[in-house]
Design a protein around this motif. Structure first.
Motif, PDB file in Angstrom:
ATOM      1  N   UNK A 111       0.403  -1.371   0.604  1.00  0.00           N
ATOM      2  CA  UNK A 111      -0.210  -0.161  -0.217  1.00  0.00           C
ATOM      3  C   UNK A 111       0.972   1.349  -0.391  1.00  0.00           C
ATOM      4  N   UNK A 112       1.841   1.583   0.871  1.00  0.00           N
ATOM      5  CA  UNK A 112       2.717   2.740   0.820  1.00  0.00           C
ATOM      6  C   UNK A 112       3.525   2.679  -0.428  1.00  0.00           C
ATOM      7  N   UNK A 113       4.027   1.568  -1.050  1.00  0.00           N
ATOM      8  CA  UNK A 113       4.623   1.734  -2.542  1.00  0.00           C
ATOM      9  C   UNK A 113       3.930   1.826  -3.199  1.00  0.00           C
ATOM     10  N   UNK A 117       4.187   5.182  -5.970  1.00  0.00           N
ATOM     11  CA  UNK A 117       3.908   5.283  -6.854  1.00  0.00           C
ATOM     12  C   UNK A 117       3.489   6.164  -7.421  1.00  0.00           C
ATOM     13  N   UNK A 118       1.074   6.842  -6.703  1.00  0.00           N
ATOM     14  CA  UNK A 118       0.606   7.694  -7.338  1.00  0.00           C
ATOM     15  C   UNK A 118       1.356   9.217  -7.032  1.00  0.00           C
ATOM     16  N   UNK A 122       1.646  12.031 -10.308  1.00  0.00           N
ATOM     17  CA  UNK A 122       1.404  12.767 -10.436  1.00  0.00           C
ATOM     18  C   UNK A 122       2.214  14.315 -10.466  1.00  0.00           C
ATOM     19  N   UNK A 123       3.226  13.719 -10.380  1.00  0.00           N
ATOM     20  CA  UNK A 123       3.891  15.289 -10.677  1.00  0.00           C
ATOM     21  C   UNK A 123       4.981  15.393 -11.999  1.00  0.00           C
TER      22      UNK A 123
END
Length: 123
Positions: A111-113, A117-118, A122-123
């Motif tokens: 979940x943290x990975x 990644x998300x 977005x950047x």
């Protein structure tokens, strides 16, 4: 052609040669029909065995990056864009796998990975 050989690397010299030539082809530094140095010339320049360079050239030819014409030399093959794109995708996949392994090794959950990644996407 400028190639750098690392004698202290665990990677065989013929692979180092092949990777560098493949990269130059994929990045457009070596264009279609460009003649590569002869096996003997490159071996002399790199101070390695001609058999080592021959092995690198054979692998590149098998992968479709170069074509060798007996008595004339080795040339960069016609740029197969689909093949080049597939090679780049493989590199991205390998990089992502490595990043996931690093994340897991420091205790990050899936979940943290995924969240990280998300955020990066977005950047």
């Amino acid at each position: 052609m400028k190639l750098i050989i690392n004698n202290s690397s665990m990677q065989p010299i013929y692979e180092q040669i092949g990777i560098q030539i493949r990269t130059k082809i994929m990045e457009g530094e070596l264009s279609e029909d460009t003649m590569l140095p002869s096996v003997r010339t490159l071996a002399k320049d790199l101070r390695v065995s001609a058999l080592t360079v021959k092995k690198a050239y054979d692998a590149l030819e098998q992968e479709g990056f170069i074509v060798t014409v007996h008595g004339k030399g080795s040339f960069v093959a016609c740029a197969n864009q689909e093949f080049m794109l597939e090679e780049k995708k493989k590199e991205v996949e390998a990089d992502l796998e490595m990043a996931i392994r690093k994340g897991r090794s420091c205790g990050m959950s899936n979940q943290e990975i995924t969240e990280l990644f998300q955020i990066i996407l977005e950047d």
